[in-house]
Design a protein around this motif. Structure first.
Motif, PDB file in Angstrom:
ATOM      1  N   GLY A  26       0.374  12.959  13.934  1.00 46.10           N
ATOM      2  CA  GLY A  26       0.457  14.313  14.814  1.00 46.10           C
ATOM      3  C   GLY A  26       0.772  15.415  13.960  1.00 46.10           C
ATOM      4  O   GLY A  26       0.547  15.699  12.631  1.00 46.10           O
ATOM      5  N   PRO A  27       1.404  16.321  14.708  1.00 49.03           N
ATOM      6  CA  PRO A  27       1.705  17.812  13.986  1.00 49.03           C
ATOM      7  C   PRO A  27       2.737  17.692  12.990  1.00 49.03           C
ATOM      8  O   PRO A  27       3.285  18.637  12.442  1.00 49.03           O
ATOM      9  N   ARG A  28       3.683  16.474  13.064  1.00 48.98           N
ATOM     10  CA  ARG A  28       4.782  16.691  12.097  1.00 48.98           C
ATOM     11  C   ARG A  28       4.319  16.572  10.892  1.00 48.98           C
ATOM     12  O   ARG A  28       3.169  15.864  10.246  1.00 48.98           O
ATOM     13  N   SER A  29       5.219  16.756   9.753  1.00 46.00           N
ATOM     14  CA  SER A  29       4.894  16.780   8.338  1.00 46.00           C
ATOM     15  C   SER A  29       5.900  15.409   7.958  1.00 46.00           C
ATOM     16  O   SER A  29       7.115  15.624   7.622  1.00 46.00           O
ATOM     17  N   PHE A  30       5.291  14.697   7.406  1.00 43.40           N
ATOM     18  CA  PHE A  30       5.780  13.212   6.854  1.00 43.40           C
ATOM     19  C   PHE A  30       5.888  13.645   5.209  1.00 43.40           C
ATOM     20  O   PHE A  30       4.697  13.777   4.766  1.00 43.40           O
ATOM     21  N   GLY A  31       6.852  12.897   4.533  1.00 42.55           N
ATOM     22  CA  GLY A  31       6.806  12.702   3.109  1.00 42.55           C
ATOM     23  C   GLY A  31       5.905  12.093   2.662  1.00 42.55           C
ATOM     24  O   GLY A  31       5.268  12.007   1.745  1.00 42.55           O
ATOM     25  N   ALA A  32       5.663  10.944   3.442  1.00 47.01           N
ATOM     26  CA  ALA A  32       4.607   9.738   3.300  1.00 47.01           C
ATOM     27  C   ALA A  32       4.382   9.003   4.625  1.00 47.01           C
ATOM     28  O   ALA A  32       5.249   8.778   5.312  1.00 47.01           O
ATOM     29  N   VAL A  33       3.193   8.345   4.651  1.00 41.47           N
ATOM     30  CA  VAL A  33       2.922   7.443   5.651  1.00 41.47           C
ATOM     31  C   VAL A  33       2.662   6.179   5.023  1.00 41.47           C
ATOM     32  O   VAL A  33       1.489   5.860   4.369  1.00 41.47           O
ATOM     33  N   VAL A  34       3.310   4.997   5.521  1.00 40.99           N
ATOM     34  CA  VAL A  34       3.107   3.579   4.954  1.00 40.99           C
ATOM     35  C   VAL A  34       2.849   2.740   5.921  1.00 40.99           C
ATOM     36  O   VAL A  34       3.539   2.560   6.898  1.00 40.99           O
ATOM     37  N   PRO A  35       1.675   2.242   5.773  1.00 38.49           N
ATOM     38  CA  PRO A  35       1.246   1.141   6.714  1.00 38.49           C
ATOM     39  C   PRO A  35       1.823  -0.412   6.369  1.00 38.49           C
ATOM     40  O   PRO A  35       1.996  -0.509   5.161  1.00 38.49           O
ATOM     41  N   LEU A  36       2.433  -1.117   7.066  1.00 40.21           N
ATOM     42  CA  LEU A  36       3.271  -2.392   6.778  1.00 40.21           C
ATOM     43  C   LEU A  36       3.002  -3.388   7.482  1.00 40.21           C
ATOM     44  O   LEU A  36       2.640  -3.414   8.786  1.00 40.21           O
ATOM     45  N   SER A  37       2.987  -4.402   7.143  1.00 42.66           N
ATOM     46  CA  SER A  37       2.965  -5.904   7.885  1.00 42.66           C
ATOM     47  C   SER A  37       4.086  -6.660   7.263  1.00 42.66           C
ATOM     48  O   SER A  37       3.826  -7.553   6.151  1.00 42.66           O
ATOM     49  N   ALA A  38       5.038  -7.045   8.087  1.00 42.61           N
ATOM     50  CA  ALA A  38       6.163  -7.893   7.610  1.00 42.61           C
ATOM     51  C   ALA A  38       5.607  -9.505   7.524  1.00 42.61           C
ATOM     52  O   ALA A  38       6.105  -9.989   6.655  1.00 42.61           O
ATOM     53  N   LEU A  39       4.608  -9.410   8.429  1.00 39.17           N
ATOM     54  CA  LEU A  39       3.905 -10.960   8.411  1.00 39.17           C
ATOM     55  C   LEU A  39       3.363 -11.122   7.174  1.00 39.17           C
ATOM     56  O   LEU A  39       3.597 -12.333   6.341  1.00 39.17           O
ATOM     57  N   THR A  40       2.482 -10.341   6.561  1.00 32.92           N
ATOM     58  CA  THR A  40       1.811 -10.741   5.249  1.00 32.92           C
ATOM     59  C   THR A  40       2.619 -10.184   4.047  1.00 32.92           C
ATOM     60  O   THR A  40       2.111 -10.239   3.079  1.00 32.92           O
ATOM     61  N   GLY A  41       3.518  -9.070   4.435  1.00 30.58           N
ATOM     62  CA  GLY A  41       4.132  -8.553   3.082  1.00 30.58           C
ATOM     63  C   GLY A  41       3.396  -7.211   2.754  1.00 30.58           C
ATOM     64  O   GLY A  41       3.666  -6.676   1.795  1.00 30.58           O
ATOM     65  N   ASP A  42       2.140  -7.155   3.164  1.00 29.15           N
ATOM     66  CA  ASP A  42       1.352  -6.133   2.886  1.00 29.15           C
ATOM     67  C   ASP A  42       2.000  -4.486   3.297  1.00 29.15           C
ATOM     68  O   ASP A  42       2.605  -4.420   4.229  1.00 29.15           O
ATOM     69  N   GLY A  43       2.332  -3.614   2.448  1.00 28.84           N
ATOM     70  CA  GLY A  43       2.773  -2.618   2.182  1.00 28.84           C
ATOM     71  C   GLY A  43       4.321  -2.389   1.964  1.00 28.84           C
ATOM     72  O   GLY A  43       4.795  -1.417   1.634  1.00 28.84           O
ATOM     73  N   VAL A  44       5.073  -3.689   1.690  1.00 30.91           N
ATOM     74  CA  VAL A  44       6.345  -3.484   1.651  1.00 30.91           C
ATOM     75  C   VAL A  44       6.575  -2.911  -0.141  1.00 30.91           C
ATOM     76  O   VAL A  44       7.434  -2.220   0.224  1.00 30.91           O
ATOM     77  N   PRO A  45       5.895  -3.403  -1.010  1.00 28.00           N
ATOM     78  CA  PRO A  45       6.146  -2.726  -2.241  1.00 28.00           C
ATOM     79  C   PRO A  45       5.929  -1.285  -2.198  1.00 28.00           C
ATOM     80  O   PRO A  45       6.762  -0.558  -2.912  1.00 28.00           O
ATOM     81  N   GLN A  46       4.925  -0.830  -1.395  1.00 28.97           N
ATOM     82  CA  GLN A  46       4.720   0.718  -1.183  1.00 28.97           C
ATOM     83  C   GLN A  46       5.959   1.454  -0.358  1.00 28.97           C
ATOM     84  O   GLN A  46       6.315   2.204  -1.207  1.00 28.97           O
TER      85      GLN A  46
END
Length: 80
Positions: A26-46
């Motif tokens: 949205g209109p907020r400013s984030f330092g980063a946007v990280v998609p994550l799946s705890a089930l598969t572990g996708d995105g955890v290292p990022q």
């Protein structure tokens, strides 16, 4: 702030992630946007790498050559 989007494993493909990431940011400013799946572990290292950027290095409590018979878990609980 870091925006973490959970349950991305429920999306059918990676192309669906981009519109979802944009709409949630949205209109907020984030330092980063990280998609994550705890089930598969996708995105955890990022996520860990991104959070590490924001954490300051703390003081060294013991000398490098200190020896102990305690578990790391116990030593961390003492600090916390």
């Amino acid at each position: 702030m870091v925006l973490v989007l959970k349950k991305v494993d429920l999306l059918k493909d990676n192309v669906a992630r981009l519109p979802m990431m944009e709409s949630h940011a949205g209109p907020r400013s984030f330092g980063a946007v990280v998609p994550l799946s705890a089930l598969t572990g996708d995105g955890v290292p990022q996520l860990l790498a991104e959070l590490e950027k924001w954490l300051p290095e703390g003081p060294q409590y013991d000398p490098n050559d200190a020896v102990t018979d305690q578990l790391k878990r116990f030593l961390v609980s003492e600090i916390v």
